[in-house]
Design a protein around this motif. Structure first.
Motif, PDB file in Angstrom:
ATOM      1  N   LEU A 160      12.115  76.578  49.859  1.00 41.26           N
ATOM      2  CA  LEU A 160      10.461  77.093  49.559  1.00 41.26           C
ATOM      3  C   LEU A 160       8.829  76.211  49.907  1.00 41.26           C
ATOM      4  N   LEU A 161       8.823  75.187  50.612  1.00 37.07           N
ATOM      5  CA  LEU A 161       8.187  74.321  51.288  1.00 37.07           C
ATOM      6  C   LEU A 161       7.664  74.999  53.105  1.00 37.07           C
ATOM      7  N   ALA A 162       8.918  75.434  53.096  1.00 41.02           N
ATOM      8  CA  ALA A 162       9.292  75.728  54.573  1.00 41.02           C
ATOM      9  C   ALA A 162       8.396  77.338  54.702  1.00 41.02           C
ATOM     10  N   ARG A 163       9.623  78.213  53.098  1.00 40.16           N
ATOM     11  CA  ARG A 163       8.219  79.739  53.545  1.00 40.16           C
ATOM     12  C   ARG A 163       7.504  79.433  52.927  1.00 40.16           C
ATOM     13  N   ARG A 164       6.671  78.322  52.524  1.00 38.93           N
ATOM     14  CA  ARG A 164       5.119  78.317  52.290  1.00 38.93           C
ATOM     15  C   ARG A 164       4.364  78.034  53.391  1.00 38.93           C
ATOM     16  N   VAL A 165       5.239  77.540  54.184  1.00 36.89           N
ATOM     17  CA  VAL A 165       4.188  76.736  55.171  1.00 36.89           C
ATOM     18  C   VAL A 165       4.335  77.740  56.482  1.00 36.89           C
ATOM     19  N   LEU A 166       5.235  78.935  56.713  1.00 39.05           N
ATOM     20  CA  LEU A 166       5.294  79.618  57.220  1.00 39.05           C
ATOM     21  C   LEU A 166       4.571  80.808  56.736  1.00 39.05           C
ATOM     22  N   ARG A 167       4.241  81.219  55.568  1.00 41.31           N
ATOM     23  CA  ARG A 167       4.015  82.123  55.272  1.00 41.31           C
ATOM     24  C   ARG A 167       2.606  83.079  55.822  1.00 41.31           C
TER      25      ARG A 167
END
Length: 394
Positions: free
Chosen positions: A103-110
Protein backbone atom coordinates in the motif's frame (compact mmCIF):
# COMPACT_ATOMS: atom_id res chain seq x y z
CA UNK A 1 8.76 -12.05 -14.13
CA UNK A 2 6.99 -9.16 -15.80
CA UNK A 3 8.68 -5.78 -15.71
CA UNK A 4 5.37 -4.11 -14.88
CA UNK A 5 5.26 -3.30 -11.20
CA UNK A 6 8.86 -4.25 -10.53
CA UNK A 7 9.51 -1.06 -8.55
CA UNK A 8 6.33 -1.67 -6.52
CA UNK A 9 7.51 -5.16 -5.61
CA UNK A 10 10.94 -3.85 -4.76
CA UNK A 11 9.57 -1.18 -2.45
CA UNK A 12 7.15 -3.70 -0.92
CA UNK A 13 9.93 -6.14 -0.10
CA UNK A 14 12.10 -3.32 1.21
CA UNK A 15 9.39 -2.02 3.55
CA UNK A 16 8.46 -5.54 4.64
CA UNK A 17 12.10 -6.48 5.30
CA UNK A 18 12.67 -3.38 7.39
CA UNK A 19 9.47 -3.89 9.35
CA UNK A 20 10.18 -7.59 9.92
CA UNK A 21 13.77 -6.89 10.90
CA UNK A 22 12.65 -4.42 13.53
CA UNK A 23 10.05 -6.91 14.81
CA UNK A 24 12.58 -9.75 15.05
CA UNK A 25 15.06 -7.57 16.95
CA UNK A 26 12.28 -6.52 19.35
CA UNK A 27 11.23 -10.14 19.94
CA UNK A 28 14.81 -11.28 20.57
CA UNK A 29 15.41 -8.50 23.07
CA UNK A 30 12.10 -9.30 24.82
CA UNK A 31 13.00 -13.00 24.97
CA UNK A 32 16.46 -12.33 26.39
CA UNK A 33 15.20 -9.90 28.98
CA UNK A 34 12.30 -12.16 30.03
CA UNK A 35 14.62 -15.18 30.27
CA UNK A 36 16.98 -13.36 32.61
CA UNK A 37 14.10 -12.24 34.78
CA UNK A 38 12.51 -15.69 35.02
CA UNK A 39 15.74 -17.59 35.73
CA UNK A 40 16.92 -15.30 38.51
CA UNK A 41 15.24 -16.23 41.81
CA UNK A 42 13.83 -13.34 43.73
CA UNK A 43 15.64 -12.59 47.01
CA UNK A 44 13.91 -13.85 50.17
CA UNK A 45 11.76 -16.37 48.32
CA UNK A 46 14.09 -19.31 48.92
CA UNK A 47 13.84 -20.62 52.52
CA UNK A 48 17.00 -20.81 54.63
CA UNK A 49 18.39 -24.37 54.89
CA UNK A 50 17.55 -26.14 58.12
CA UNK A 51 20.21 -27.79 60.30
CA UNK A 52 21.41 -31.00 58.79
CA UNK A 53 20.66 -34.36 60.38
CA UNK A 54 17.05 -33.70 61.31
CA UNK A 55 14.00 -35.16 59.59
CA UNK A 56 12.44 -31.73 59.35
CA UNK A 57 15.49 -30.53 57.42
CA UNK A 58 15.22 -33.41 54.96
CA UNK A 59 11.52 -32.75 54.39
CA UNK A 60 12.20 -29.08 53.87
CA UNK A 61 14.92 -29.86 51.31
CA UNK A 62 12.56 -32.14 49.44
CA UNK A 63 9.88 -29.46 49.36
CA UNK A 64 12.39 -26.96 48.07
CA UNK A 65 13.46 -29.32 45.28
CA UNK A 66 9.84 -30.01 44.36
CA UNK A 67 9.08 -26.31 44.27
CA UNK A 68 12.13 -25.68 42.09
CA UNK A 69 11.13 -28.50 39.71
CA UNK A 70 7.60 -27.16 39.48
CA UNK A 71 8.92 -23.66 38.93
CA UNK A 72 11.25 -24.90 36.20
CA UNK A 73 8.37 -26.82 34.57
CA UNK A 74 6.12 -23.77 34.71
CA UNK A 75 8.90 -21.61 33.29
CA UNK A 76 9.46 -24.10 30.46
CA UNK A 77 5.75 -24.17 29.64
CA UNK A 78 5.57 -20.40 29.76
CA UNK A 79 8.62 -20.07 27.52
CA UNK A 80 7.16 -22.62 25.07
CA UNK A 81 3.88 -20.74 24.91
CA UNK A 82 5.80 -17.50 24.54
CA UNK A 83 7.83 -18.90 21.63
CA UNK A 84 4.70 -20.22 19.89
CA UNK A 85 2.89 -16.93 20.40
CA UNK A 86 5.95 -15.06 19.12
CA UNK A 87 6.09 -17.19 15.95
CA UNK A 88 2.38 -16.65 15.31
CA UNK A 89 2.81 -12.93 15.88
CA UNK A 90 5.82 -12.95 13.53
CA UNK A 91 3.81 -14.62 10.76
CA UNK A 92 0.92 -12.19 11.20
CA UNK A 93 3.42 -9.33 11.26
CA UNK A 94 4.99 -10.60 8.03
CA UNK A 95 1.63 -10.65 6.24
CA UNK A 96 0.68 -7.24 7.58
CA UNK A 97 4.08 -5.82 6.64
CA UNK A 98 3.72 -7.11 3.06
CA UNK A 99 0.25 -5.60 2.77
CA UNK A 100 1.29 -2.34 4.37
CA UNK A 101 4.47 -2.23 2.27
CA UNK A 102 2.51 -2.69 -0.95
CA UNK A 103 0.00 0.00 0.00
CA UNK A 104 2.79 2.41 0.87
CA UNK A 105 4.74 1.58 -2.30
CA UNK A 106 1.69 2.12 -4.51
CA UNK A 107 0.93 5.34 -2.70
CA UNK A 108 4.49 6.63 -3.13
CA UNK A 109 4.69 5.59 -6.81
CA UNK A 110 1.19 6.79 -7.78
CA UNK A 111 2.43 10.17 -9.10
CA UNK A 112 5.01 8.37 -11.23
CA UNK A 113 2.34 6.12 -12.71
CA UNK A 114 0.24 9.16 -13.57
CA UNK A 115 3.24 10.83 -15.20
CA UNK A 116 4.00 7.69 -17.23
CA UNK A 117 0.40 7.31 -18.42
CA UNK A 118 0.13 10.98 -19.39
CA UNK A 119 3.47 10.91 -21.21
CA UNK A 120 2.41 7.87 -23.23
CA UNK A 121 -0.72 9.68 -24.38
CA UNK A 122 1.26 12.63 -25.67
CA UNK A 123 2.64 12.33 -29.19
CA UNK A 124 3.65 14.64 -32.02
CA UNK A 125 -0.03 15.29 -32.75
CA UNK A 126 -0.96 16.51 -29.23
CA UNK A 127 2.17 18.14 -27.89
CA UNK A 128 0.01 20.92 -26.48
CA UNK A 129 -1.05 18.65 -23.61
CA UNK A 130 0.79 18.91 -20.30
CA UNK A 131 1.12 16.76 -17.19
CA UNK A 132 0.14 19.55 -14.78
CA UNK A 133 1.02 17.51 -11.70
CA UNK A 134 -0.11 19.16 -8.47
CA UNK A 135 1.24 18.56 -5.00
CA UNK A 136 4.14 19.49 -2.80
CA UNK A 137 7.38 20.71 -4.33
CA UNK A 138 9.24 17.40 -4.10
CA UNK A 139 11.29 15.30 -6.51
CA UNK A 140 8.20 13.97 -8.31
CA UNK A 141 6.82 17.48 -8.90
CA UNK A 142 10.24 18.56 -10.16
CA UNK A 143 10.32 15.63 -12.59
CA UNK A 144 6.83 16.44 -13.90
CA UNK A 145 7.72 20.12 -14.37
CA UNK A 146 10.86 19.10 -16.26
CA UNK A 147 8.81 16.90 -18.59
CA UNK A 148 6.35 19.77 -19.15
CA UNK A 149 9.22 22.09 -20.05
CA UNK A 150 10.54 19.49 -22.48
CA UNK A 151 7.11 19.11 -24.11
CA UNK A 152 6.83 22.87 -24.44
CA UNK A 153 10.20 23.06 -26.23
CA UNK A 154 9.23 20.14 -28.48
CA UNK A 155 5.92 21.78 -29.35
CA UNK A 156 7.64 25.02 -30.27
CA UNK A 157 10.20 23.15 -32.36
CA UNK A 158 7.56 21.10 -34.22
CA UNK A 159 5.44 24.19 -34.85
CA UNK A 160 8.44 26.13 -36.17
CA UNK A 161 9.39 23.25 -38.45
CA UNK A 162 5.88 22.95 -39.88
CA UNK A 163 5.62 26.72 -40.39
CA UNK A 164 8.96 26.75 -42.15
CA UNK A 165 8.00 23.90 -44.49
CA UNK A 166 4.67 25.47 -45.33
CA UNK A 167 6.02 29.02 -45.76
CA UNK A 168 9.08 27.93 -47.74
CA UNK A 169 6.98 25.76 -50.06
CA UNK A 170 4.53 28.60 -50.61
CA UNK A 171 7.21 31.23 -51.20
CA UNK A 172 9.09 29.04 -53.69
CA UNK A 173 6.07 28.94 -55.97
CA UNK A 174 6.60 32.55 -57.10
CA UNK A 175 10.15 32.12 -58.48
CA UNK A 176 9.14 28.79 -60.03
CA UNK A 177 6.22 30.46 -61.80
CA UNK A 178 8.58 33.19 -63.00
CA UNK A 179 11.07 30.67 -64.36
CA UNK A 180 8.28 28.75 -66.11
CA UNK A 181 6.94 31.95 -67.68
CA UNK A 182 10.43 32.92 -68.86
CA UNK A 183 10.83 29.52 -70.50
CA UNK A 184 7.50 29.89 -72.28
CA UNK A 185 8.51 33.33 -73.55
CA UNK A 186 11.89 32.03 -74.78
CA UNK A 187 10.33 29.07 -76.56
CA UNK A 188 7.60 31.24 -78.08
CA UNK A 189 10.15 33.35 -80.01
CA UNK A 190 10.23 32.89 -83.80
CA UNK A 191 12.44 29.99 -84.93
CA UNK A 192 13.98 29.03 -81.55
CA UNK A 193 17.16 27.01 -81.68
CA UNK A 194 16.82 23.24 -81.32
CA UNK A 195 19.30 23.28 -78.46
CA UNK A 196 17.23 25.89 -76.67
CA UNK A 197 14.07 23.81 -77.13
CA UNK A 198 15.78 20.71 -75.72
CA UNK A 199 17.13 22.69 -72.78
CA UNK A 200 13.70 24.21 -72.14
CA UNK A 201 12.14 20.77 -72.17
CA UNK A 202 14.60 19.46 -69.58
CA UNK A 203 14.18 22.52 -67.39
CA UNK A 204 10.39 22.26 -67.61
CA UNK A 205 10.58 18.60 -66.57
CA UNK A 206 12.66 19.50 -63.53
CA UNK A 207 10.29 22.35 -62.72
CA UNK A 208 7.42 19.88 -62.75
CA UNK A 209 9.31 17.64 -60.33
CA UNK A 210 10.04 20.56 -58.00
CA UNK A 211 6.41 21.71 -58.24
CA UNK A 212 5.26 18.18 -57.37
CA UNK A 213 7.65 18.16 -54.42
CA UNK A 214 6.33 21.50 -53.17
CA UNK A 215 2.77 20.21 -53.42
CA UNK A 216 3.84 17.29 -51.23
CA UNK A 217 5.44 19.63 -48.70
CA UNK A 218 2.34 21.81 -48.48
CA UNK A 219 0.05 18.82 -48.11
CA UNK A 220 2.34 17.28 -45.48
CA UNK A 221 2.40 20.54 -43.51
CA UNK A 222 -1.39 20.80 -43.64
CA UNK A 223 -1.85 17.17 -42.57
CA UNK A 224 0.58 17.57 -39.69
CA UNK A 225 -1.22 20.71 -38.55
CA UNK A 226 -4.36 18.60 -38.13
CA UNK A 227 -6.94 21.42 -38.16
CA UNK A 228 -9.61 20.73 -40.80
CA UNK A 229 -12.62 22.93 -41.47
CA UNK A 230 -13.88 20.71 -44.30
CA UNK A 231 -14.77 17.55 -42.39
CA UNK A 232 -17.37 15.60 -44.33
CA UNK A 233 -18.57 12.04 -44.81
CA UNK A 234 -16.16 10.25 -47.11
CA UNK A 235 -16.30 6.75 -48.63
CA UNK A 236 -12.90 5.09 -48.85
CA UNK A 237 -14.34 2.65 -51.39
CA UNK A 238 -15.46 5.48 -53.69
CA UNK A 239 -12.07 7.19 -53.37
CA UNK A 240 -10.33 3.90 -54.22
CA UNK A 241 -12.49 3.43 -57.34
CA UNK A 242 -11.72 6.99 -58.48
CA UNK A 243 -7.98 6.50 -57.96
CA UNK A 244 -8.01 3.20 -59.88
CA UNK A 245 -9.96 4.76 -62.76
CA UNK A 246 -7.47 7.62 -63.01
CA UNK A 247 -4.50 5.23 -63.04
CA UNK A 248 -6.08 2.65 -65.34
CA UNK A 249 -3.69 3.49 -68.25
CA UNK A 250 -0.65 2.99 -66.00
CA UNK A 251 -2.05 -0.30 -64.69
CA UNK A 252 -2.55 -1.49 -68.27
CA UNK A 253 0.90 -0.28 -69.32
CA UNK A 254 2.52 -2.52 -66.68
CA UNK A 255 0.10 -5.39 -67.31
CA UNK A 256 -0.83 -5.50 -63.64
CA UNK A 257 -3.51 -7.93 -62.49
CA UNK A 258 -6.02 -6.00 -60.37
CA UNK A 259 -8.22 -7.57 -57.71
CA UNK A 260 -10.45 -4.86 -56.18
CA UNK A 261 -13.10 -5.46 -53.53
CA UNK A 262 -14.39 -2.07 -52.47
CA UNK A 263 -17.54 -2.15 -50.42
CA UNK A 264 -20.06 0.57 -49.68
CA UNK A 265 -19.57 0.40 -45.91
CA UNK A 266 -16.13 2.01 -45.73
CA UNK A 267 -17.41 5.39 -44.55
CA UNK A 268 -15.43 7.76 -42.39
CA UNK A 269 -15.45 11.45 -41.53
CA UNK A 270 -12.63 13.84 -42.36
CA UNK A 271 -11.12 16.12 -44.96
CA UNK A 272 -12.25 14.90 -48.37
CA UNK A 273 -9.24 16.50 -50.08
CA UNK A 274 -6.69 14.96 -47.74
CA UNK A 275 -8.33 11.54 -47.65
CA UNK A 276 -8.52 11.51 -51.44
CA UNK A 277 -4.81 12.30 -51.60
CA UNK A 278 -4.13 9.57 -49.02
CA UNK A 279 -5.90 6.91 -51.11
CA UNK A 280 -4.28 8.12 -54.33
CA UNK A 281 -0.83 8.00 -52.77
CA UNK A 282 -1.37 4.42 -51.60
CA UNK A 283 -2.59 3.38 -55.06
CA UNK A 284 0.22 5.29 -56.79
CA UNK A 285 2.77 3.60 -54.56
CA UNK A 286 1.34 0.17 -55.43
CA UNK A 287 1.58 0.91 -59.16
CA UNK A 288 4.87 2.80 -59.28
CA UNK A 289 6.85 0.35 -57.16
CA UNK A 290 5.47 -2.77 -58.79
CA UNK A 291 6.99 -5.15 -61.32
CA UNK A 292 5.67 -5.55 -64.82
CA UNK A 293 3.06 -8.33 -65.01
CA UNK A 294 2.63 -8.07 -61.25
CA UNK A 295 -0.57 -7.83 -59.25
CA UNK A 296 -2.44 -5.48 -56.93
CA UNK A 297 -5.15 -6.42 -54.41
CA UNK A 298 -7.28 -3.62 -52.94
CA UNK A 299 -9.92 -4.06 -50.25
CA UNK A 300 -12.11 -1.32 -48.78
CA UNK A 301 -14.68 -2.22 -46.15
CA UNK A 302 -15.87 -1.13 -42.74
CA UNK A 303 -18.00 -1.88 -39.74
CA UNK A 304 -18.51 -0.53 -36.26
CA UNK A 305 -14.83 -1.03 -35.43
CA UNK A 306 -13.59 1.22 -38.25
CA UNK A 307 -13.28 1.92 -41.96
CA UNK A 308 -10.40 0.00 -43.57
CA UNK A 309 -8.40 0.29 -46.77
CA UNK A 310 -5.90 -2.49 -47.52
CA UNK A 311 -3.58 -2.45 -50.55
CA UNK A 312 -1.29 -5.41 -51.23
CA UNK A 313 1.27 -5.92 -53.97
CA UNK A 314 3.68 -8.65 -54.97
CA UNK A 315 7.37 -8.21 -55.56
CA UNK A 316 10.70 -8.78 -53.92
CA UNK A 317 11.04 -9.91 -50.32
CA UNK A 318 11.54 -6.81 -48.18
CA UNK A 319 13.06 -6.27 -44.74
CA UNK A 320 10.50 -5.23 -42.14
CA UNK A 321 13.01 -2.92 -40.43
CA UNK A 322 13.31 -0.92 -43.66
CA UNK A 323 9.57 -1.02 -44.35
CA UNK A 324 8.93 0.53 -40.91
CA UNK A 325 10.80 3.66 -42.04
CA UNK A 326 8.71 4.23 -45.17
CA UNK A 327 6.38 6.52 -43.23
CA UNK A 328 9.19 9.07 -42.87
CA UNK A 329 9.87 11.72 -45.55
CA UNK A 330 12.33 10.73 -48.31
CA UNK A 331 12.58 7.14 -47.09
CA UNK A 332 12.76 4.62 -49.91
CA UNK A 333 13.59 0.95 -50.09
CA UNK A 334 16.31 1.66 -52.61
CA UNK A 335 19.70 3.08 -51.67
CA UNK A 336 19.43 6.08 -53.99
CA UNK A 337 17.59 9.22 -52.93
CA UNK A 338 16.06 9.55 -56.38
CA UNK A 339 13.17 7.20 -56.91
CA UNK A 340 11.12 6.34 -59.96
CA UNK A 341 10.01 9.05 -62.36
CA UNK A 342 7.62 11.43 -60.65
CA UNK A 343 8.33 10.09 -57.17
CA UNK A 344 9.10 12.70 -54.52
CA UNK A 345 9.76 10.29 -51.66
CA UNK A 346 6.89 11.86 -49.71
CA UNK A 347 4.06 9.52 -50.73
CA UNK A 348 3.78 7.24 -47.70
CA UNK A 349 4.95 9.96 -45.32
CA UNK A 350 1.97 12.05 -46.47
CA UNK A 351 -0.26 9.00 -45.99
CA UNK A 352 1.12 8.55 -42.47
CA UNK A 353 0.54 12.22 -41.60
CA UNK A 354 -3.03 12.23 -42.96
CA UNK A 355 -3.91 9.02 -41.11
CA UNK A 356 -2.45 10.38 -37.86
CA UNK A 357 -4.28 13.70 -38.31
CA UNK A 358 -7.57 11.77 -38.60
CA UNK A 359 -6.81 9.69 -35.51
CA UNK A 360 -6.35 6.50 -37.56
CA UNK A 361 -3.75 3.78 -37.78
CA UNK A 362 -1.32 2.96 -40.59
CA UNK A 363 0.34 -0.46 -40.70
CA UNK A 364 3.10 -1.24 -43.21
CA UNK A 365 4.01 -4.93 -43.46
CA UNK A 366 6.49 -6.74 -45.63
CA UNK A 367 4.73 -9.82 -47.03
CA UNK A 368 6.65 -13.07 -46.36
CA UNK A 369 6.06 -14.12 -49.99
CA UNK A 370 7.34 -10.76 -51.25
CA UNK A 371 5.82 -7.34 -51.75
CA UNK A 372 4.16 -4.86 -49.41
CA UNK A 373 0.89 -4.65 -47.49
CA UNK A 374 -0.46 -1.20 -46.59
CA UNK A 375 -3.41 -1.14 -44.18
CA UNK A 376 -5.23 2.07 -43.19
CA UNK A 377 -7.86 2.05 -40.43
CA UNK A 378 -9.96 5.13 -39.67
CA UNK A 379 -12.93 5.77 -37.41
CA UNK A 380 -16.13 4.62 -39.06
CA UNK A 381 -19.06 6.93 -39.73
CA UNK A 382 -22.69 6.22 -40.61
CA UNK A 383 -24.12 8.05 -43.64
CA UNK A 384 -27.54 9.62 -43.27
CA UNK A 385 -29.84 9.24 -46.26
CA UNK A 386 -29.09 10.97 -49.51
CA UNK A 387 -26.66 13.37 -47.85
CA UNK A 388 -24.18 10.54 -47.30
CA UNK A 389 -22.15 11.13 -50.44
CA UNK A 390 -18.44 11.74 -50.74
CA UNK A 391 -17.58 15.35 -50.08
CA UNK A 392 -21.09 16.39 -49.04
CA UNK A 393 -21.18 17.97 -45.55
CA UNK A 394 -23.59 16.48 -43.04
Amino acid sequence: MSRRGTVVRRFTLLYAAGFLGSGIVLLVLTYVMSGVRLSAPAPGNVPAPAPSGSSEADAAQRQIRELRDRLAEVQGQEQHRWVVASLVALVVTALLSLLLGRLLARRVLRPLRLITAATRRISAENLHERLDVTGPADEVKELADTVDDLLERLEASFAAQRRFVGNASHELRTPLATIRASLDVAVAKPEPAAQALALAGRVRTELDRVDHLLDGFLLLARAQHGAFSDRTLVSLGELAREALDDRAPDIAAKSLALDAEVGAAAWTRGSAVLLSRMVRNVVDNAITHNHANGWIRITADGDGSGARLVVETGGDVLEQSRVDRLGQPFERLGTARTGPEGSSGLGLSIVSAIVAAHGGRLVLRARPEGGLRVAVTLASAVPEGAAARTGVPV
